[in-house]
Scaffold this active site. Structure first.
Site, PDB file in Angstrom:
ATOM      1  N   SER A 199       0.840  -1.192   0.000  1.00 12.97           N
ATOM      2  CA  SER A 199       0.000   0.000   0.000  1.00 12.97           C
ATOM      3  C   SER A 199       0.884   1.253   0.000  1.00 12.97           C
ATOM      4  O   SER A 199       1.629   1.468  -0.950  1.00 12.97           O
ATOM      5  CB  SER A 199      -0.957  -0.047   1.199  1.00 12.97           C
ATOM      6  N   MET A 200       0.843   2.084   1.035  1.00 19.15           N
ATOM      7  CA  MET A 200       1.736   3.241   1.080  1.00 19.15           C
ATOM      8  C   MET A 200       3.178   2.809   0.869  1.00 19.15           C
ATOM      9  O   MET A 200       3.966   3.505   0.203  1.00 19.15           O
ATOM     10  CB  MET A 200       1.601   3.962   2.420  1.00 19.15           C
TER      11      MET A 200
END
Length: 258
Positions: free
Chosen positions: A108-109
């Site tokens: 994700s991030m």
């Protein structure tokens, strides 16, 4: 986005004499016997202890997990809200530990952080990762569907990330999650030549935050090999609880020998 991690409870500050070990947890953890290194970039709301991949990888692979300011042993430091600022500090530290063949894993991030760190390493003339494992994130340049970093506190607290979290802990975690959301949602991808590193793009098959088409968009960011792998029946945060399967996938594409 991702559920906040209870690891933020731990306090502490970064020492000025050891910035690499503050940012990169696990350096030297294999006692100098490692032949390869895996840098792990956590998702929003997570600390360096979010994943336990090291327990499922061969002893010859040293796992170094990125620990951002504002969490775990760096809780007293302000969280970053700029991906460029994070990468500007992180890339030179990683560059100092590329003596072994290495790869990146980011969820994700963390996928955005690892991708932009690899780009910055290329600009620094540093040996590049042998492979990037990019998980649970749409390709750069594709818009966020529902940006949330500017939501009022009450609306952000009402989102699924905080379901079941103790109210006192919610108050502690809210600014960290908002900072991480800001970092992700204000990120602007710049046009650059594709990386010469092969990419393995991963996701849970039941991850509603990203589509297969959005995952396939990563293909244009490499001039080398590209593959995708979906974990059947898995949600966005499949990485917690699927470490054995994830480690097996990483080991196949980033072999210890040869």
């Amino acid at each position: 986005m991702d559920r906040p991690d209870a690891a933020f409870r731990t306090g502490g500050t970064m020492t000025a004499t050891a910035p690499a070990t503050a940012w990169l947890r696990g350096l030297g953890s294999r006692g100098g016997t490692a032949g390869r290194r895996l840098f792990v970039f956590p998702h929003a709301g997570a600390g360096a202890s979010a994943y336990r991949l090291a327990a499922y990888l061969p002893d010859s692979v040293e796992v170094c997990t990125v620990r951002l300011p504002g969490r775990e042993g760096r809780f007293a430091e302000p969280a970053l809200t700029s991906l460029d600022e994070a990468v500007a500090t992180l890339a030179p530290l990683v560059a100092g530990h590329t003596d072994l063949p290495y790869a990146f894993f980011g969820h994700s991030m963390g996928a955005l952080l690892s991708f932009e760190t690899a780009r910055r390493l290329r600009a620094l003339g540093t040996p590049l990762p042998e492979r990037l494992f990019l998980s649970g994130m749409r390709a750069p340049g594709l818009p966020d569907r529902e940006p949330r970093h500017a939501l009022p506190d009450a609306e952000l607290l009402a989102t699924a990330e905080f379901a079941g979290v103790d109210p006192e802990l919610q108050e502690l975690l809210l600014p960290i999650l908002r900072a991480d959301l800001t970092l992700c949602e204000t990120y602007l991808s710049r046009a650059e030549a594709p990386l010469p590193c092969p990419l393995t793009v991963l996701a849970g098959s039941d991850d509603e935050s990203v589509t297969e088409a959005e995952l396939a968009g990563w293909r244009e960011h490499t001039s080398a090999g590209f593959e995708t792998h979906l974990f059947p029946g898995a949600p966005h945060l499949y990485v917690r609880g699927a470490e054995p399967q994830l480690a097996e996938t990483i080991t196949r594409a980033f072999p210890v020998q040869g």
